[in-house]
Design a protein around this motif. Structure first.
Motif, PDB file in Angstrom:
ATOM      1  N   ASN A 263       0.847  -1.190   0.000  1.00 43.98           N
ATOM      2  CA  ASN A 263       0.000   0.000   0.000  1.00 43.98           C
ATOM      3  C   ASN A 263       0.884   1.242   0.000  1.00 43.98           C
ATOM      4  O   ASN A 263       1.642   1.466   0.940  1.00 43.98           O
ATOM      5  CB  ASN A 263      -0.925   0.004   1.225  1.00 43.98           C
ATOM      6  N   LYS A 264       0.818   2.014  -1.082  1.00 36.91           N
ATOM      7  CA  LYS A 264       1.578   3.260  -1.216  1.00 36.91           C
ATOM      8  C   LYS A 264       3.072   3.048  -0.974  1.00 36.91           C
ATOM      9  O   LYS A 264       3.728   3.827  -0.268  1.00 36.91           O
ATOM     10  CB  LYS A 264       1.019   4.330  -0.272  1.00 36.91           C
ATOM     11  N   GLY A 265       3.608   1.994  -1.554  1.00 39.27           N
ATOM     12  CA  GLY A 265       5.031   1.729  -1.457  1.00 39.27           C
ATOM     13  C   GLY A 265       5.480   1.093  -0.158  1.00 39.27           C
ATOM     14  O   GLY A 265       6.675   0.902   0.057  1.00 39.27           O
ATOM     15  N   LYS A 266       4.556   0.741   0.720  1.00 37.69           N
ATOM     16  CA  LYS A 266       4.887   0.107   1.988  1.00 37.69           C
ATOM     17  C   LYS A 266       4.335  -1.312   2.008  1.00 37.69           C
ATOM     18  O   LYS A 266       3.338  -1.620   1.356  1.00 37.69           O
ATOM     19  CB  LYS A 266       4.296   0.909   3.159  1.00 37.69           C
ATOM     20  N   ALA A 267       5.015  -2.194   2.770  1.00 34.82           N
ATOM     21  CA  ALA A 267       4.637  -3.601   2.837  1.00 34.82           C
ATOM     22  C   ALA A 267       4.179  -3.950   4.250  1.00 34.82           C
ATOM     23  O   ALA A 267       4.882  -3.676   5.227  1.00 34.82           O
ATOM     24  CB  ALA A 267       5.823  -4.482   2.442  1.00 34.82           C
ATOM     25  N   TYR A 268       3.001  -4.567   4.343  1.00 35.62           N
ATOM     26  CA  TYR A 268       2.418  -4.911   5.636  1.00 35.62           C
ATOM     27  C   TYR A 268       2.135  -6.416   5.681  1.00 35.62           C
ATOM     28  O   TYR A 268       1.431  -6.951   4.826  1.00 35.62           O
ATOM     29  CB  TYR A 268       1.136  -4.124   5.879  1.00 35.62           C
ATOM     30  N   PHE A 269       2.677  -7.079   6.704  1.00 40.26           N
ATOM     31  CA  PHE A 269       2.492  -8.522   6.833  1.00 40.26           C
ATOM     32  C   PHE A 269       1.117  -8.874   7.399  1.00 40.26           C
ATOM     33  O   PHE A 269       0.559  -9.918   7.070  1.00 40.26           O
ATOM     34  CB  PHE A 269       3.580  -9.110   7.731  1.00 40.26           C
ATOM     35  N   LYS A 270       0.585  -8.044   8.270  1.00 38.86           N
ATOM     36  CA  LYS A 270      -0.711  -8.275   8.914  1.00 38.86           C
ATOM     37  C   LYS A 270      -0.723  -9.627   9.636  1.00 38.86           C
ATOM     38  O   LYS A 270      -1.452 -10.549   9.270  1.00 38.86           O
ATOM     39  CB  LYS A 270      -1.846  -8.182   7.892  1.00 38.86           C
ATOM     40  N   PRO A 271       0.077  -9.742  10.677  1.00 38.13           N
ATOM     41  CA  PRO A 271       0.299 -11.043  11.319  1.00 38.13           C
ATOM     42  C   PRO A 271      -0.926 -11.694  11.944  1.00 38.13           C
ATOM     43  O   PRO A 271      -0.973 -12.919  12.066  1.00 38.13           O
ATOM     44  CB  PRO A 271       1.352 -10.734  12.384  1.00 38.13           C
ATOM     45  N   GLY A 336       4.747 -17.822  22.035  1.00 43.82           N
ATOM     46  CA  GLY A 336       4.201 -16.586  22.592  1.00 43.82           C
ATOM     47  C   GLY A 336       2.839 -16.191  22.040  1.00 43.82           C
ATOM     48  O   GLY A 336       2.466 -15.011  22.088  1.00 43.82           O
ATOM     49  N   PHE A 337       2.070 -17.153  21.525  1.00 41.40           N
ATOM     50  CA  PHE A 337       0.744 -16.827  21.000  1.00 41.40           C
ATOM     51  C   PHE A 337      -0.197 -16.481  22.153  1.00 41.40           C
ATOM     52  O   PHE A 337      -0.119 -17.070  23.234  1.00 41.40           O
ATOM     53  CB  PHE A 337       0.178 -17.993  20.196  1.00 41.40           C
ATOM     54  N   LYS A 338      -1.108 -15.560  21.915  1.00 40.19           N
ATOM     55  CA  LYS A 338      -1.954 -15.031  22.989  1.00 40.19           C
ATOM     56  C   LYS A 338      -3.186 -15.890  23.258  1.00 40.19           C
ATOM     57  O   LYS A 338      -3.719 -15.888  24.371  1.00 40.19           O
ATOM     58  CB  LYS A 338      -2.383 -13.596  22.654  1.00 40.19           C
ATOM     59  N   THR A 339      -3.675 -16.583  22.259  1.00 40.00           N
ATOM     60  CA  THR A 339      -4.882 -17.392  22.430  1.00 40.00           C
ATOM     61  C   THR A 339      -4.516 -18.865  22.618  1.00 40.00           C
ATOM     62  O   THR A 339      -3.455 -19.301  22.160  1.00 40.00           O
ATOM     63  CB  THR A 339      -5.806 -17.250  21.209  1.00 40.00           C
ATOM     64  N   PRO A 340      -5.378 -19.666  23.260  1.00 39.17           N
ATOM     65  CA  PRO A 340      -5.097 -21.098  23.459  1.00 39.17           C
ATOM     66  C   PRO A 340      -5.072 -21.842  22.118  1.00 39.17           C
ATOM     67  O   PRO A 340      -5.690 -21.408  21.144  1.00 39.17           O
ATOM     68  CB  PRO A 340      -6.262 -21.580  24.333  1.00 39.17           C
ATOM     69  N   TYR A 341      -4.366 -22.962  22.096  1.00 34.38           N
ATOM     70  CA  TYR A 341      -4.347 -23.775  20.886  1.00 34.38           C
ATOM     71  C   TYR A 341      -5.727 -24.373  20.658  1.00 34.38           C
ATOM     72  O   TYR A 341      -6.312 -24.996  21.542  1.00 34.38           O
ATOM     73  CB  TYR A 341      -3.314 -24.890  21.015  1.00 34.38           C
ATOM     74  N   ASN A 342      -6.245 -24.193  19.465  1.00 36.33           N
ATOM     75  CA  ASN A 342      -7.554 -24.723  19.089  1.00 36.33           C
ATOM     76  C   ASN A 342      -7.454 -25.226  17.662  1.00 36.33           C
ATOM     77  O   ASN A 342      -7.386 -24.422  16.725  1.00 36.33           O
ATOM     78  CB  ASN A 342      -8.626 -23.637  19.207  1.00 36.33           C
ATOM     79  N   PRO A 343      -7.418 -26.535  17.447  1.00 40.27           N
ATOM     80  CA  PRO A 343      -7.239 -27.067  16.098  1.00 40.27           C
ATOM     81  C   PRO A 343      -8.361 -26.697  15.142  1.00 40.27           C
ATOM     82  O   PRO A 343      -8.178 -26.770  13.924  1.00 40.27           O
ATOM     83  CB  PRO A 343      -7.184 -28.589  16.316  1.00 40.27           C
ATOM     84  N   SER A 344      -9.515 -26.262  15.666  1.00 42.33           N
ATOM     85  CA  SER A 344     -10.651 -25.905  14.806  1.00 42.33           C
ATOM     86  C   SER A 344     -10.649 -24.438  14.396  1.00 42.33           C
ATOM     87  O   SER A 344     -11.422 -24.027  13.533  1.00 42.33           O
ATOM     88  CB  SER A 344     -11.972 -26.241  15.517  1.00 42.33           C
ATOM     89  N   LYS A 345      -9.776 -23.643  15.021  1.00 41.37           N
ATOM     90  CA  LYS A 345      -9.724 -22.205  14.729  1.00 41.37           C
ATOM     91  C   LYS A 345      -8.888 -21.961  13.471  1.00 41.37           C
ATOM     92  O   LYS A 345      -7.848 -22.589  13.271  1.00 41.37           O
ATOM     93  CB  LYS A 345      -9.109 -21.469  15.921  1.00 41.37           C
ATOM     94  N   VAL A 346      -9.345 -21.029  12.638  1.00 44.78           N
ATOM     95  CA  VAL A 346      -8.569 -20.672  11.441  1.00 44.78           C
ATOM     96  C   VAL A 346      -7.210 -20.120  11.879  1.00 44.78           C
ATOM     97  O   VAL A 346      -7.130 -19.257  12.758  1.00 44.78           O
ATOM     98  CB  VAL A 346      -9.322 -19.643  10.577  1.00 44.78           C
ATOM     99  N   VAL A 347      -6.152 -20.639  11.290  1.00 41.82           N
ATOM    100  CA  VAL A 347      -4.800 -20.265  11.696  1.00 41.82           C
ATOM    101  C   VAL A 347      -4.483 -18.851  11.217  1.00 41.82           C
ATOM    102  O   VAL A 347      -4.916 -18.421  10.139  1.00 41.82           O
ATOM    103  CB  VAL A 347      -3.780 -21.285  11.132  1.00 41.82           C
ATOM    104  N   SER A 348      -3.742 -18.094  12.028  1.00 42.69           N
ATOM    105  CA  SER A 348      -3.341 -16.739  11.636  1.00 42.69           C
ATOM    106  C   SER A 348      -2.035 -16.794  10.863  1.00 42.69           C
ATOM    107  O   SER A 348      -1.310 -17.798  10.884  1.00 42.69           O
ATOM    108  CB  SER A 348      -3.175 -15.845  12.874  1.00 42.69           C
ATOM    109  N   ARG A 349      -1.702 -15.709  10.206  1.00 45.27           N
ATOM    110  CA  ARG A 349      -0.458 -15.633   9.438  1.00 45.27           C
ATOM    111  C   ARG A 349       0.756 -15.780  10.355  1.00 45.27           C
ATOM    112  O   ARG A 349       1.739 -16.433  10.007  1.00 45.27           O
ATOM    113  CB  ARG A 349      -0.413 -14.309   8.674  1.00 45.27           C
ATOM    114  N   ARG A 350       0.677 -15.181  11.533  1.00 40.61           N
ATOM    115  CA  ARG A 350       1.752 -15.310  12.521  1.00 40.61           C
ATOM    116  C   ARG A 350       1.940 -16.776  12.916  1.00 40.61           C
ATOM    117  O   ARG A 350       3.066 -17.285  12.963  1.00 40.61           O
ATOM    118  CB  ARG A 350       1.404 -14.478  13.747  1.00 40.61           C
ATOM    119  N   GLU A 351       0.841 -17.438  13.218  1.00 38.63           N
ATOM    120  CA  GLU A 351       0.900 -18.826  13.677  1.00 38.63           C
ATOM    121  C   GLU A 351       1.442 -19.753  12.588  1.00 38.63           C
ATOM    122  O   GLU A 351       2.285 -20.616  12.854  1.00 38.63           O
ATOM    123  CB  GLU A 351      -0.493 -19.270  14.134  1.00 38.63           C
ATOM    124  N   LEU A 352       0.983 -19.564  11.362  1.00 34.81           N
ATOM    125  CA  LEU A 352       1.455 -20.418  10.280  1.00 34.81           C
ATOM    126  C   LEU A 352       2.944 -20.202  10.013  1.00 34.81           C
ATOM    127  O   LEU A 352       3.682 -21.158   9.748  1.00 34.81           O
ATOM    128  CB  LEU A 352       0.648 -20.155   9.009  1.00 34.81           C
TER     129      LEU A 352
END
Length: 375
Positions: A263-271, A336-352
């Protein structure tokens, strides 16, 4: 009278010895300034005997030209803020493997085998395996805009970004090695980037340490060394080195499995954003042929944490039960993930990113000079 003659004779002998002295080093860096100082520091930190020759007394650092705030730039900025310029000078002078020679002139530079010999104005010679020197003319820009028009980002050994950078850009290893001579790395005359210098230092150190030509430099080894010392190679604005998962996210960024939003020459990972199957499917298949079978059997576009582990175990040949047990144990501790492990939850970019680094590691797959995967 006799004492005076002995003193003169002693001084003459010292001068004669100094005049014929040859200094042997792994990496020789010429000149001061941000890039040269960073190159010499990184080379020394990477375990190679390094000499930095300064024409004057000062290092010539210009910290106002810093940008990304990672790697050596972060260290030098912190030293400047806490101890001022004397603190930086003291740290540089005490760095293991680094010798700083001040107020010296150099007369003649020539090749010697695969290395170099520099004749100094005081009669000494420096024999080095790799030379890092400033260019004498305005060299063309070798920072490349960071985008996904091709796979060059996978060959990055440095990122330029932040508030002072007009747009996110990367430095390709193969652009850095554009000098016509082997074992020579050129620092453009207009280049003031500490990131550029740190990348050059790691590359020079690799060649000297392993007795290789610079053209034989191992991209993966150099990238790993630079990330180890907190230099950003992918210019994510929203993930800093203090982040627990920064290294995993940098490695994921280099693979392209998880791409930035531009976006406008900047890169965002959005973890914290969720990951979809369609987002990662093609790139994972590029790295692993076997992944096609897994994707054929999983039709949903949602990628849960359980799905991610299933994919990783299938492609990487891991035991599902023991792998999940390890992941549950590390989820809120080492990851260091903030939420408990839940195999049914959609994985975040940080987690993957974290799971891929520990259990799949596509970063270690070989690529060519254009970033194309080789298998």
């Amino acid at each position: 009278m006799k004492k005076g003659l002995l003193t003169c004779l002693f001084l003459f002998c010292l001068l004669h010895i100094a005049w014929g002295q040859t200094i042997k080093t792994g990496v020789l860096v010429l000149g001061g300034g941000n890039s040269a100082v960073a190159a010499s520091l990184q080379s020394a930190i990477s375990g190679v005997k390094t000499h930095l020759l300064l024409p004057g007394n000062d290092l010539g650092l210009s910290m106002e030209k810093a940008s990304s705030g990672t790697g050596l730039e972060a260290t030098l900025t912190a030293l400047l803020d806490s101890l001022g310029e004397p603190g930086i000078r003291k740290w540089v002078d005490s760095t293991k493997n680094l010798s700083v020679v001040r107020s010296v002139s150099w007369q003649k530079l020539k090749r010697s085998g695969q290395g170099w010999v520099m004749e100094l104005g005081d009669g000494r010679k420096v024999r080095a395996e790799v030379l890092v020197r400033p260019d004498t003319v305005k060299a063309p820009a070798i920072w490349q805009p960071f985008d996904y028009q091709n796979n060059n980002y996978r060959t990055s050994i440095g990122a330029n970004y932040g508030a002072d950078a007009p747009e996110a850009s990367i430095l390709s290893l193969h652009a850095l090695l554009g000098a016509s001579n082997e074992n020579e790395i050129i620092l453009p005359a207009t280049q003031h980037s500490l990131a550029f210098g740190q990348a050059a230092g790691a590359t020079a150190a690799y060649a000297a340490f392993f007795k290789k030509k610079t053209s034989e430099a191992s991209l993966k080894d150099i990238q790993g060394e630079l990330i180890k010392y907190n230099l950003a190679l992918i210019p994510f604005e929203d993930v800093k080195p203090a982040d627990t998962n920064w290294r995993a996210i940098q490695f994921a960024g280099l693979t392209g499995v998880l791409k930035a939003s531009l976006n406008k020459g900047k890169a965002y990972f959005k973890p914290e954003e969720p990951v979809s199957v369609s987002e990662v499917k093609d790139v994972i298949k590029e790295y692993y042929y076997k992944a096609q079978i897994w994707f054929d059997d999983h039709k949903s576009d949602k990628l849960t944490a359980g799905d991610a582990l299933s994919l990783i175990c299938y492609v990487g040949g891991k035991a599902p039960e023991s792998t999940e047990k390890q992941v549950r144990k590390n989820w809120n501790t080492s990851y260091g993930f903030k939420t408990p492990y839940n195999p049914s939850k959609v994985v975040s970019r940080r987690e993957l990113a974290a799971l891929m680094m520990d259990y799949l590691n596509p970063f270690n797959v070989t690529i060519d000079k254009t970033g194309r995967v080789l298998r």
